[in-house]
Design a protein around this motif. Structure first.
Motif, short mmCIF file in Angstrom:
data_model
loop_
_atom_site.label_atom_id
_atom_site.label_comp_id
_atom_site.label_asym_id
_atom_site.label_seq_id
_atom_site.Cartn_x
_atom_site.Cartn_y
_atom_site.Cartn_z
N UNK A 87 37.79 53.22 30.25
CA UNK A 87 38.27 51.88 30.54
C UNK A 87 37.07 50.96 30.56
N UNK A 88 37.13 49.92 29.79
CA UNK A 88 36.04 48.96 29.74
C UNK A 88 36.35 47.86 30.75
N UNK A 89 35.70 47.95 31.89
CA UNK A 89 35.97 47.02 32.98
C UNK A 89 35.55 45.60 32.63
N UNK A 90 34.56 45.45 31.78
CA UNK A 90 34.12 44.11 31.39
C UNK A 90 35.23 43.40 30.62
N UNK A 91 35.87 44.12 29.71
CA UNK A 91 36.96 43.50 28.94
C UNK A 91 38.12 43.10 29.85
N UNK A 92 38.39 43.96 30.82
CA UNK A 92 39.48 43.63 31.77
C UNK A 92 39.12 42.39 32.58
N UNK A 127 39.74 36.53 33.69
CA UNK A 127 39.16 35.18 33.81
C UNK A 127 39.86 34.23 32.84
N UNK A 128 40.08 34.67 31.61
CA UNK A 128 40.77 33.82 30.64
C UNK A 128 42.19 33.53 31.09
N UNK A 174 43.34 33.50 34.16
CA UNK A 174 43.30 32.56 35.29
C UNK A 174 42.98 31.15 34.82
N UNK A 175 42.05 31.04 33.86
CA UNK A 175 41.71 29.72 33.33
C UNK A 175 42.89 29.05 32.65
N UNK A 176 43.60 29.80 31.83
CA UNK A 176 44.77 29.24 31.17
C UNK A 176 45.86 28.87 32.18
N UNK A 177 46.02 29.69 33.18
CA UNK A 177 47.02 29.39 34.22
C UNK A 177 46.66 28.11 34.95
N UNK A 178 45.39 27.96 35.31
CA UNK A 178 44.95 26.76 36.02
C UNK A 178 45.10 25.53 35.13
N UNK A 179 44.71 25.67 33.85
CA UNK A 179 44.84 24.54 32.92
C UNK A 179 46.30 24.14 32.75
N UNK A 180 47.17 25.10 32.59
CA UNK A 180 48.59 24.80 32.46
C UNK A 180 49.16 24.14 33.71
N UNK A 181 48.76 24.65 34.86
CA UNK A 181 49.21 24.06 36.12
C UNK A 181 48.75 22.61 36.24
#
Length: 200
Positions: free
Chosen positions: A46-51, A56-57, A59-66
């Motif tokens: 499991x690549x934790x960095x990709x997760x 982060x992406x 959360x960013x999209x969710x915040x932008x949409x909100x």
């Protein structure tokens, strides 16, 4: 040619008994399987960095949409929700440019010339009264142009309305030319008066 299905099943069972798995086959299979597979369980890669980047992406999209949706709701809440029955929808006023490309060129030429002439006018205490008189007349003509444009919008284009709009633009430009000439005359008279005062 038709056969009884029961006879087919019986024949198939008899054949299965003859084709039985040889003794010890299962044990040999399990030995080979264990030899191929490692004894310690493999850790999942499991690549934790990709997760983390994905989260982060997200959360960013969710915040932008909100934020976007919230700003739209604020804009909608500021506009009145109940409309007055007597209010008319805003209608875009037509101009000469809306009728044809040639009329647009004429209108643009006159408006550009008017703005150019207005930008050349220099206001001084000596010419303030003269300029104010011309500006008042220009405002009257501008208001008349707006009224003619409203008439053009309401009743559609007619030769009278189009000619009146063009004449209005010509008249405004001619007024500015006269103002320019009078300002030149006034400034030359002022220079002449100053010259005569200095000679004495």
């Amino acid at each position: 040619m038709a056969q009884d299905i029961r006879d087919l099943f019986m024949a198939d069972r008899a054949q299965d008994k003859n084709d039985s798995i040889p003794e010890g086959h299962e044990a040999r299979f399990l030995d080979k399987l264990n030899a191929c597979l490692p004894e310690t369980p493999v850790k999942s890669k499991v690549n934790w960095v990709k997760i983390a980047v994905s989260l982060v992406i997200l959360l960013g999209l969710s915040f932008g949409g909100y934020t976007y949706l919230n700003s739209n709701q604020d804009n909608n809440s500021q506009s009145p929700t109940i409309t007055d029955v007597n209010t008319k929808p805003e209608v875009r006023i037509k101009t000469l440019g809306d009728l044809s490309p040639d009329l647009k060129k004429v209108e643009d030429y006159y408006l550009a010339s008017i703005h150019t002439e207005l930008s050349k006018v220099e206001l001084t205490p000596e010419n303030k009264e003269l300029i104010d008189g011309y500006i008042e007349r220009l405002e009257e003509l501008s208001n008349e142009y707006k009224r003619l444009s409203e008439e053009l919008t309401a009743s559609g284009p007619s030769e009278f309305t189009v000619n009146a709009l063009i004449d209005n633009l010509k008249l405004r430009l001619n007024l500015l030319y006269r103002l320019r000439d009078q300002l030149k005359t006034l400034s030359s008279e002022t220079v002449a008066e100053e010259a005569t005062q200095h000679s004495f």
